[in-house]
Design a protein around this motif. Structure first.
Motif, PDB file in Angstrom:
ATOM      1  N   SER A  23       0.830  -1.201   0.000  1.00 25.85           N
ATOM      2  CA  SER A  23       0.000   0.000   0.000  1.00 25.85           C
ATOM      3  C   SER A  23       0.864   1.251   0.000  1.00 25.85           C
ATOM      4  O   SER A  23       0.631   2.194  -0.779  1.00 25.85           O
ATOM      5  CB  SER A  23      -0.925   0.000   1.215  1.00 25.85           C
ATOM      6  OG  SER A  23      -1.701   1.176   1.263  1.00 25.85           O
ATOM      7  N   SER A  29       2.589   1.668  -3.258  1.00 25.04           N
ATOM      8  CA  SER A  29       1.707   2.157  -4.322  1.00 25.04           C
ATOM      9  C   SER A  29       1.700   3.682  -4.366  1.00 25.04           C
ATOM     10  O   SER A  29       1.537   4.277  -5.436  1.00 25.04           O
ATOM     11  CB  SER A  29       0.286   1.625  -4.107  1.00 25.04           C
ATOM     12  OG  SER A  29       0.245   0.219  -4.250  1.00 25.04           O
ATOM     13  N   SER A  85      -6.631   0.302   0.953  1.00 23.95           N
ATOM     14  CA  SER A  85      -5.279  -0.067   0.530  1.00 23.95           C
ATOM     15  C   SER A  85      -5.325  -0.993  -0.678  1.00 23.95           C
ATOM     16  O   SER A  85      -4.560  -0.825  -1.636  1.00 23.95           O
ATOM     17  CB  SER A  85      -4.531  -0.747   1.686  1.00 23.95           C
ATOM     18  OG  SER A  85      -4.364   0.147   2.765  1.00 23.95           O
ATOM     19  N   LEU A  86      -6.225  -1.969  -0.649  1.00 22.97           N
ATOM     20  CA  LEU A  86      -6.363  -2.890  -1.777  1.00 22.97           C
ATOM     21  C   LEU A  86      -6.802  -2.131  -3.031  1.00 22.97           C
ATOM     22  O   LEU A  86      -6.310  -2.405  -4.134  1.00 22.97           O
ATOM     23  CB  LEU A  86      -7.374  -3.988  -1.447  1.00 22.97           C
ATOM     24  CG  LEU A  86      -6.951  -5.008  -0.390  1.00 22.97           C
ATOM     25  CD1 LEU A  86      -8.092  -5.995  -0.140  1.00 22.97           C
ATOM     26  CD2 LEU A  86      -5.704  -5.756  -0.825  1.00 22.97           C
ATOM     27  N   GLY A  87      -7.736  -1.197  -2.866  1.00 19.30           N
ATOM     28  CA  GLY A  87      -8.190  -0.409  -4.007  1.00 19.30           C
ATOM     29  C   GLY A  87      -7.067   0.416  -4.612  1.00 19.30           C
ATOM     30  O   GLY A  87      -6.946   0.517  -5.843  1.00 19.30           O
ATOM     31  N   THR A  88      -6.227   0.992  -3.746  1.00 19.81           N
ATOM     32  CA  THR A  88      -5.090   1.779  -4.230  1.00 19.81           C
ATOM     33  C   THR A  88      -4.123   0.906  -5.006  1.00 19.81           C
ATOM     34  O   THR A  88      -3.635   1.293  -6.083  1.00 19.81           O
ATOM     35  CB  THR A  88      -4.363   2.448  -3.049  1.00 19.81           C
ATOM     36  OG1 THR A  88      -5.279   3.284  -2.333  1.00 19.81           O
ATOM     37  CG2 THR A  88      -3.195   3.287  -3.530  1.00 19.81           C
ATOM     38  N   ILE A  89      -3.841  -0.289  -4.475  1.00 21.28           N
ATOM     39  CA  ILE A  89      -2.919  -1.205  -5.154  1.00 21.28           C
ATOM     40  C   ILE A  89      -3.462  -1.604  -6.522  1.00 21.28           C
ATOM     41  O   ILE A  89      -2.740  -1.592  -7.535  1.00 21.28           O
ATOM     42  CB  ILE A  89      -2.676  -2.454  -4.281  1.00 21.28           C
ATOM     43  CG1 ILE A  89      -1.928  -2.071  -2.998  1.00 21.28           C
ATOM     44  CG2 ILE A  89      -1.887  -3.515  -5.058  1.00 21.28           C
ATOM     45  CD1 ILE A  89      -1.853  -3.185  -1.970  1.00 21.28           C
ATOM     46  N   LEU A  90      -4.746  -1.948  -6.587  1.00 24.17           N
ATOM     47  CA  LEU A  90      -5.346  -2.355  -7.859  1.00 24.17           C
ATOM     48  C   LEU A  90      -5.362  -1.194  -8.865  1.00 24.17           C
ATOM     49  O   LEU A  90      -5.142  -1.397 -10.067  1.00 24.17           O
ATOM     50  CB  LEU A  90      -6.763  -2.871  -7.626  1.00 24.17           C
ATOM     51  CG  LEU A  90      -6.870  -4.194  -6.851  1.00 24.17           C
ATOM     52  CD1 LEU A  90      -8.334  -4.546  -6.580  1.00 24.17           C
ATOM     53  CD2 LEU A  90      -6.197  -5.327  -7.625  1.00 24.17           C
ATOM     54  N   ALA A  91      -5.616   0.016  -8.367  1.00 25.75           N
ATOM     55  CA  ALA A  91      -5.625   1.186  -9.260  1.00 25.75           C
ATOM     56  C   ALA A  91      -4.242   1.416  -9.862  1.00 25.75           C
ATOM     57  O   ALA A  91      -4.114   1.711 -11.064  1.00 25.75           O
ATOM     58  CB  ALA A  91      -6.082   2.423  -8.490  1.00 25.75           C
ATOM     59  N   ILE A 124      -1.924  -0.873 -10.322  1.00 26.14           N
ATOM     60  CA  ILE A 124      -1.676  -1.953 -11.290  1.00 26.14           C
ATOM     61  C   ILE A 124      -2.332  -1.622 -12.633  1.00 26.14           C
ATOM     62  O   ILE A 124      -1.721  -1.795 -13.700  1.00 26.14           O
ATOM     63  CB  ILE A 124      -2.206  -3.292 -10.744  1.00 26.14           C
ATOM     64  CG1 ILE A 124      -1.364  -3.745  -9.538  1.00 26.14           C
ATOM     65  CG2 ILE A 124      -2.187  -4.373 -11.830  1.00 26.14           C
ATOM     66  CD1 ILE A 124      -1.912  -4.980  -8.854  1.00 26.14           C
ATOM     67  N   LEU A 125      -3.569  -1.131 -12.582  1.00 31.03           N
ATOM     68  CA  LEU A 125      -4.280  -0.786 -13.813  1.00 31.03           C
ATOM     69  C   LEU A 125      -3.568   0.339 -14.566  1.00 31.03           C
ATOM     70  O   LEU A 125      -3.378   0.261 -15.792  1.00 31.03           O
ATOM     71  CB  LEU A 125      -5.713  -0.359 -13.471  1.00 31.03           C
ATOM     72  CG  LEU A 125      -6.591   0.084 -14.650  1.00 31.03           C
ATOM     73  CD1 LEU A 125      -6.746  -1.046 -15.654  1.00 31.03           C
ATOM     74  CD2 LEU A 125      -7.956   0.554 -14.157  1.00 31.03           C
ATOM     75  N   TRP A 136       6.995  -1.038  -4.891  1.00 32.02           N
ATOM     76  CA  TRP A 136       6.473  -2.066  -3.989  1.00 32.02           C
ATOM     77  C   TRP A 136       7.608  -2.721  -3.205  1.00 32.02           C
ATOM     78  O   TRP A 136       7.471  -2.988  -2.010  1.00 32.02           O
ATOM     79  CB  TRP A 136       5.719  -3.124  -4.785  1.00 32.02           C
ATOM     80  CG  TRP A 136       4.375  -2.678  -5.258  1.00 32.02           C
ATOM     81  CD1 TRP A 136       3.617  -1.656  -4.758  1.00 32.02           C
ATOM     82  CD2 TRP A 136       3.620  -3.230  -6.343  1.00 32.02           C
ATOM     83  NE1 TRP A 136       2.440  -1.548  -5.457  1.00 32.02           N
ATOM     84  CE2 TRP A 136       2.408  -2.482  -6.426  1.00 32.02           C
ATOM     85  CE3 TRP A 136       3.834  -4.275  -7.244  1.00 32.02           C
ATOM     86  CZ2 TRP A 136       1.435  -2.774  -7.383  1.00 32.02           C
ATOM     87  CZ3 TRP A 136       2.861  -4.548  -8.201  1.00 32.02           C
ATOM     88  CH2 TRP A 136       1.679  -3.802  -8.260  1.00 32.02           C
TER      89      TRP A 136
END
Length: 293
Positions: free
Chosen positions: A13, A16, A140-146, A148-149, A244
Motif C-alpha cells: 500500500s 503504491s 489499501s487494496l483499491g489503491t494497489i489495484l488502481a 496496477i491498472l 512495492w
C-alpha cells in the motif's frame, strides 16, 4: 504469519503511493527526456482541485475526473510556457527549473488553501477484511489495484500505440522526429499533460491516507525517484515493482532486522539504489542505451 502478511500488505500500500508518482516521472521522461522534480507538487495541486470540487457537493469520483481534465491542461501550459524554454538546453538547467516549479506550485497551494490538514474523501470504502489474522484495508487494496491498472495502461501506451511511440521518438531525438513529420511541440505538451493527469489520480489516491497538505508528497517524491532509479527510467512496470519492493522491504527490515528498526528503515531504499547503480545502472527493468560515435 498474520504479522508477516500485515507487513507485506502495508508495504504494498505504501509502495503504491511511491509507485503512483514514479509512474508520472517515467511518463514525463519517456515523453520529454527530463526528470520532473515538480511532479509531486503538481499532484498535490491536482488533489486540491479535486478537493475543491468535493466541497461544492460533487461526488468524489466526479471531482477526481474533473481534476484529471483540468490537470492535463495545467501540465500542457506549464510545458509550453515554462519548461520548453529550457528543455533542449543544458539538462542541469532544466532540472533546476522543475525544482523551481515544485516550489512555486507548493507555495500556490499554501497561499490558496493554507497549511492546515484537510481530510480528502476516500474513493474506496473504509472497511477492512481479515486475512490469516492480518487486518487489510479495502482502501489499501483499491489503491494497489488502481496502480496496477495505471501501470498496465502506461506500458501498453508506450509499447503498443502510435502516440506512445511518437512520444518516445520525440524524447530520444526531437530533431529526427521533426524531420519525420511529427509535431514535436504538440507531443511535448501532450506528454506533460498526461503526466499531470496521472499526478491528479496519484494525489487523489494518496490524499485520503496522508491527509491533504501542501507538502504531503515531499517525502514520497524522494522514494518515487529511488523507485525510478531501481526499476529503470524506461519501464512503468519496473518503477511500480521497485516502489512495492521498497515499501515491503522497509516494513520487513524495521520489524525483523534489529539493528535497523523503525529509525533506520529510511536507509533501505538508498542501499537498494546504491546496489542497483553498481550492478545494473539502467535499473532492474530498464533498457541499456547504446550510443554510436
Amino acid at each position: 504469519m498474520g504479522t508477516f502478511i500485515q507487513l507485506v500488505i502495508d508495504g504494498l500500500s505504501t509502495g503504491s503511493i511511491y509507485g503512483a508518482l514514479a509512474l508520472a516521472i517515467v511518463l514525463v521522461n519517456q515523453a520529454t527526456g527530463l526528470i520532473n522534480f515538480a511532479q509531486g507538487g503538481m499532484a498535490v495541486l491536482s488533489a486540491y482541485i479535486a478537493y475543491a470540487f468535493t466541497q461544492i457537493g460533487l461526488p468524489v469520483l466526479v471531482a477526481i475526473l474533473i481534476a484529471v481534465v483540468v490537470s492535463f491542461f495545467i501540465g500542457a501550459i506549464v510545458e509550453r510556457f515554462l519548461v520548453r524554454r529550457f528543455e533542449r538546453g543544458d539538462p542541469d538547467t532544466a532540472v533546476v527549473v522543475t525544482i523551481g516549479i515544485l516550489t512555486l506550485v507548493t507555495g500556490i497551494c499554501a497561499w490558496i488553501w493554507g497549511y492546515n490538514n484537510r481530510q480528502f474523501p476516500s474513493l474506496f470504502p473504509l472497511d477492512s477484511i481479515d486475512v490469516f489474522g492480518a487486518v487489510i484495508s479495502i482502501r489499501s487494496l483499491g489503491t494497489i489495484l488502481a496502480i496496477i491498472l495505471i501501470m498496465i495502461v502506461l506500458q501498453l501506451l508506450f509499447m503498443r500505440t502510435k502516440l506512445g511511440l511518437a512520444l518516445r521518438a520525440v524524447a530520444i531525438n526531437p530533431e529526427s522526429a521533426a524531420l519525420s513529420g511529427l509535431p514535436v511541440g504538440r507531443l511535448l505538451m501532450v506528454g506533460w499533460g498526461l503526466a499531470a493527469s496521472l499526478g491528479a489520480v496519484a494525489g487523489s489516491l494518496v490524499a485520503p491516507q496522508l491527509t491533504l497538505t501542501p507538502g504531503m508528497l515531499d517525502t514520497a517524491l524522494v522514494y518515487a525517484l529511488a523507485a525510478v532509479i531501481i526499476g529503470g527510467l524506461t519501464s512503468p512496470i519496473g518503477a511500480v515493482v521497485a516502489a512495492w519492493l521498497i515499501g515491503v522491504l522497509e516494513n520487513l527490515a524495521a520489524v525483523y532486522v534489529p539493528f535497523i528498526g523503525f529509525d533506520l528503515k529510511i536507509a533501505v531504499p538508498f542501499v537498494l539504489v546504491f546496489v542497483v547503480l553498481i550492478l545494473r545502472p539502467q535499473g532492474l527493468f530498464g533498457r541499456k542505451v547504446v550510443v554510436r560515435v
